[in-house]
Motif scaffolding. Structure first.
Motif, PDB file in Angstrom:
ATOM      1  N   ALA A   1      -3.304   1.420  -3.755  1.00 22.74           N
ATOM      2  CA  ALA A   1      -2.901   1.475  -2.353  1.00 22.74           C
ATOM      3  C   ALA A   1      -4.060   1.066  -1.446  1.00 22.74           C
ATOM      4  CB  ALA A   1      -2.420   2.882  -2.006  1.00 22.74           C
TER       5      ALA A   1
ATOM      6  N   ALA B   1       0.839  -1.204   0.000  1.00 26.78           N
ATOM      7  CA  ALA B   1       0.000   0.000   0.000  1.00 26.78           C
ATOM      8  C   ALA B   1       0.870   1.248   0.000  1.00 26.78           C
ATOM      9  CB  ALA B   1      -0.929  -0.012   1.213  1.00 26.78           C
TER      10      ALA B   1
ATOM     11  N   TRP C   1      -3.248   2.856   6.177  1.00 26.03           N
ATOM     12  CA  TRP C   1      -3.279   3.106   4.730  1.00 26.03           C
ATOM     13  C   TRP C   1      -4.697   3.015   4.178  1.00 26.03           C
ATOM     14  CZ3 TRP C   1       0.145   5.730   2.418  1.00 26.03           C
ATOM     15  CH2 TRP C   1       1.478   5.693   2.827  1.00 26.03           C
TER      16      TRP C   1
ATOM     17  N   TRP D   1       1.071   4.030  -2.997  1.00 26.82           N
ATOM     18  CA  TRP D   1       0.840   5.449  -2.702  1.00 26.82           C
ATOM     19  C   TRP D   1       2.025   6.295  -3.145  1.00 26.82           C
ATOM     20  CZ3 TRP D   1       3.314   9.075   0.298  1.00 26.82           C
ATOM     21  CH2 TRP D   1       2.610  10.254   0.528  1.00 26.82           C
TER      22      TRP D   1
END
Length: 761
Positions: A350, A338, A370, A342
């Protein structure tokens, strides 16, 4: 400077050429001539195997032996330092160290020496019985016995007495400096005649007879445990249970890996390299043995994280996906996936990875963080309830009228200082700090072609503030500092670029392999229309890394949190203060902050706080949840309970209001000093990082700082806090006066930048 005997050692790579925190420098020292050399490998092996979490310099004092005489020792320890010395009394004058534990080549270490490393006063030694059984027997410190020397307590009189020499049969004349130690720290083998077993409590065994002398079999056997080959020693160290020092492990494990490669050993070495920021070496160790194996998920995870730290994102994602196939590793692997997605600007991916991690473990904090952070970007999220009131359409924003802000934008229960700081930067350029005026570019997110286009579409780009010049937190291979931007894209930023109130945030003693950083820094300075660092200490350190023709472009721009009274009208008027003293401590990178002195620090803080509680409401200001360790430890070890103000759950206005209404703030975090100072509140800083000392030096108030290593921290902190509280009006006026130069500098820089960005006055 580091010894030339160990040019590649972690000590020589540490970024600590000018220690400003008062960090205590500790060494083991041993004096030897050629005859004593043969005993040193046994001594060093015994030290490492009985104290595996300790790795301080081992200073070998000698009368001028060839440098090659110490090669065998260098194979055993990464911090062997050699110095010429005439006799053993030179341990009392060993330059560059605060505490010296003097051993002898006729000693072996059998137990924990932590108590000796925590000593802070006098000269520790075991008074030994001289001429036992004879008339007039007495106790004295043997000239060749174990010593724990605090250099600050070796005065001229003591040094002169030592220089005068020691008459035969007499001991060292340490006088009032002597701090008697338990006999187990210098246990003489002459007490073990008739094959008496070595007592279990003995920590240092001192051979007064030859190791093979008859009648001392158990003592000789205790020494023989450490008579082994280099490979056997390396294997024995690696096999130890419990915490091992990463520098020792990094020194001893690689030769084992070369001789007998194995998956488990490769991961051990890679984990050490990863902890030291040596991500490229970690990949070199792991990649050949891991490949695409599904039976090594933890190795796949380590390899993926290290590849991500090198900005090799596609490879990292492949290995993390292999790790995620294992139920045991899946939550951590999905949290890393994740983060990777991102970083690359793939918000939906993500969110999906975080959701998969929560499917594997609904309690995983990383995946939960996340998942929440990216939820609004999830294209599969439920549609809003259309029956309720709908927000008005956001006005169209012209990118050319915005400033791009590259910064760390803290969310959730992250560091409160990192929440206040970006807003403070924006307030320098006007009261509108929202999305209409500002475009956010998270500093850790990769700058690719699309991101570059968005930056160049803005009126200007401001990078800062904060301590962004540091190698860890979110490492990347593009710049080796916190802005994840490749050099070629950085060079193509066409919008006016300003670096604003950034700090060089490296700890004393922290490893920083600065070659890639120095090149990225050069491109950054060349491209910047304005390059301002938040303290002169940072300016000095950054200038060292730049070519001569660029050094003068590095300028002073104080952290804008320190001038908040001039940026926010509501902070400039009178204030009704409560009788509150706020305290803050920090625990990230605790080893670099405290070394062996955490217990001392905690005890000294207890002394200070007991006195302060008699005259003020002492409360604890936690900038993030991890800061609350201080409260728990203080209550457990010293019976003192403090109420906690959880700043990480407060708004910026609430944080500033709390600091402004307090009478005094005692803080270890940089912004635990700078934010209250900016609100007009007196501060005292607990210095465990250079940036605090740099700031106090800039405002000419170094006396407002006390090192966490200060031997008399408790009484001194109580005295200085009481003085500020006793004449509080003068203390507040002093803060206001110290702000004036910072505000004058900031105002001048802002005027220049408004012109650079083509902004109205």
């Amino acid at each position: 400077p580091a010894s030339p005997s160990s040019p590649a050692s972690p000590a020589s790579a540490a970024d600590d050429r000018s220690t400003v925190t008062g960090r205590r420098r500790i060494a083991f020292a041993v004096h030897t001539d050629r005859d004593g050399l043969s005993g040193l490998p046994v001594l060093i092996r015994s030290l490492a195997l009985t104290n595996p979490g300790v790795c301080e310099d081992v200073v070998v004092l000698h009368p001028g032996l060839p440098d090659s005489s110490f090669d065998a020792l260098r194979r055993l320890h990464p911090r062997v330092v050699t110095r010429e010395a005439q006799d053993r009394t030179d341990v009392f004058r060993l330059e560059g160290y605060d505490t010296v534990v003097a051993l002898g080549p006729d000693m072996v270490v059998l137990g924990d020496l932590g108590e000796l490393l925590r000593m802070r006063h006098g000269v520790g030694a075991v008074p030994q019985l001289l001429a036992a059984g004879e008339p007039g027997e007495r106790r004295a410190v043997l000239p060749d016995g174990l010593l724990v020397v605090q250099r600050a307590d070796v005065d001229d009189a003591l040094a002169a007495g030592l220089d005068a020499g020691t008459p035969a049969g007499d001991g060292l004349a340490l006088g009032d400096a002597l701090v008697p130690l338990d006999a187990r720290y210098d246990f003489l083998t002459r007490r073990l005649h008739d094959d008496t077993p070595v007592p279990a409590r003995v920590a240092v065994l001192h051979f007064t007879e030859a190791p093979g002398a008859p009648g001392f079999g158990p003592a000789a056997e205790a020494r023989r445990r450490f008579e082994m080959s280099d490979d056997a020693f390396r294997a024995a160290y690696r096999a130890l249970a419990g915490r091992k020092h990463p520098d020792l492990l990094a020194h001893l494990a690689p030769p084992l890996l070369e001789a007998r490669p194995s998956l488990d050993l490769a991961r051990t070495v890679a984990d050490v390299y990863r902890g030291q920021g040596r991500y490229d070496e970690a990949v070199e160790v792991l990649a050949p043995v891991v490949a695409d194996r599904l039976d090594a998920p933890r190795c796949q995870e380590t390899l993926g994280v290290c590849l991500m730290a090198l900005s090799r994102y596609d490879e990292a994602e492949a290995h993390l996906l292999l790790a995620a196939a294992s139920p045991d590793v899946a939550p951590r692997a999905f949290a890393q996936l994740a983060r990777l997605a991102w970083l690359c600007g793939r918000e939906a991916d993500a969110h999906a990875y975080a959701r998969e991690g929560l499917d594997a473990d609904p309690t995983d904090a990383g995946c939960q963080s996340w998942y929440v952070r990216t939820r609004a970007k999830d294209p599969h999220a439920d549609a809003p309830d259309t029956d309720g009131p709908q927000p008005a359409c956001a006005p169209t924003v012209d990118p050319a009228e915005q400033l791009a802000h590259v910064a760390l934008f803290a969310e959730g229960q992250e560091n409160a200082g990192d929440k206040v700081l970006p807003e403070a930067v924006r307030m320098c350029f006007g009261p509108d700090t929202g999305p209409h005026r500002w475009y956010e570019q998270p500093v850790h997110r990769l700058v690719d072609e699309a991101a570059l286009e968005r930056l160049n579409a803005r009126r200007g780009v401001i990078v800062g503030g904060g301590g962004l010049f540091l190698p860890d937190t979110s490492p990347n291979g593009n710049s080796h500092w916190q802005w994840n931007v490749p050099d070629d894209l950085l060079a193509r930023v066409t919008a006016p670029l300003a670096v604003f109130a950034v700090g060089y945030n490296v700890f004393d003693g922290q490893l920083y392999r600065r070659g890639r950083f120095a090149e990225s820094l050069r491109v950054l300075v060349e491209r910047s229309a304005f390059f301002g660092l938040r303290n002169h200490g940072s300016i000095d350190r950054v200038r060292e890394l730049l070519p001569a023709h660029l050094r003068e472009r590095v300028r002073y721009q104080p952290c804008p949190t320190t001038v908040a009274r001039h940026l926010l009208p509501e902070l400039s008027g009178p204030v009704d203060r409560s009788d509150t003293v706020l305290v803050n401590c920090a625990y990230d990178r605790a080893g670099l902050r405290f070394g062996h002195d955490y217990g001392h620090f905690l005890a000294q803080m207890a002394v200070a706080l007991r006195g302060l509680r008699d005259r003020a409401d002492v409360r604890y200001a936690a900038h993030m949840p991890a800061d609350e360790k201080f409260v728990h430890d203080l209550r457990r070890e010293h019976g003192i309970a403090l109420p906690v103000e959880q700043l990480y759950d407060m708004s910026n206005d609430t944080i500033r209001g709390l600091f402004r209404r307090s009478r005094l703030v005692i803080g270890m975090r940089g912004h635990a000093g700078m934010i209250p100072f900016g609100c007009g509140t007196p501060i005292l800083s607990l210095v465990s990082h250079p940036k605090l000392a740099y700031f106090l030096s800039d405002i000419g108030r170094s006396e407002w700082g006390l090192s966490v290593h200060d031997r008399e921290l408790g009484p001194r902190l109580a005295e200085r806090a009481s003085a500020l509280l006793d004449d509080h009006a003068a203390a507040v006026a002093d803060v206001h006066a110290a702000q004036e130069l910072l505000w004058k500098t900031t105002r001048s820089n802002i005027e220049e930048l408004r012109s650079t960005f083509g902004m109205d006055g």
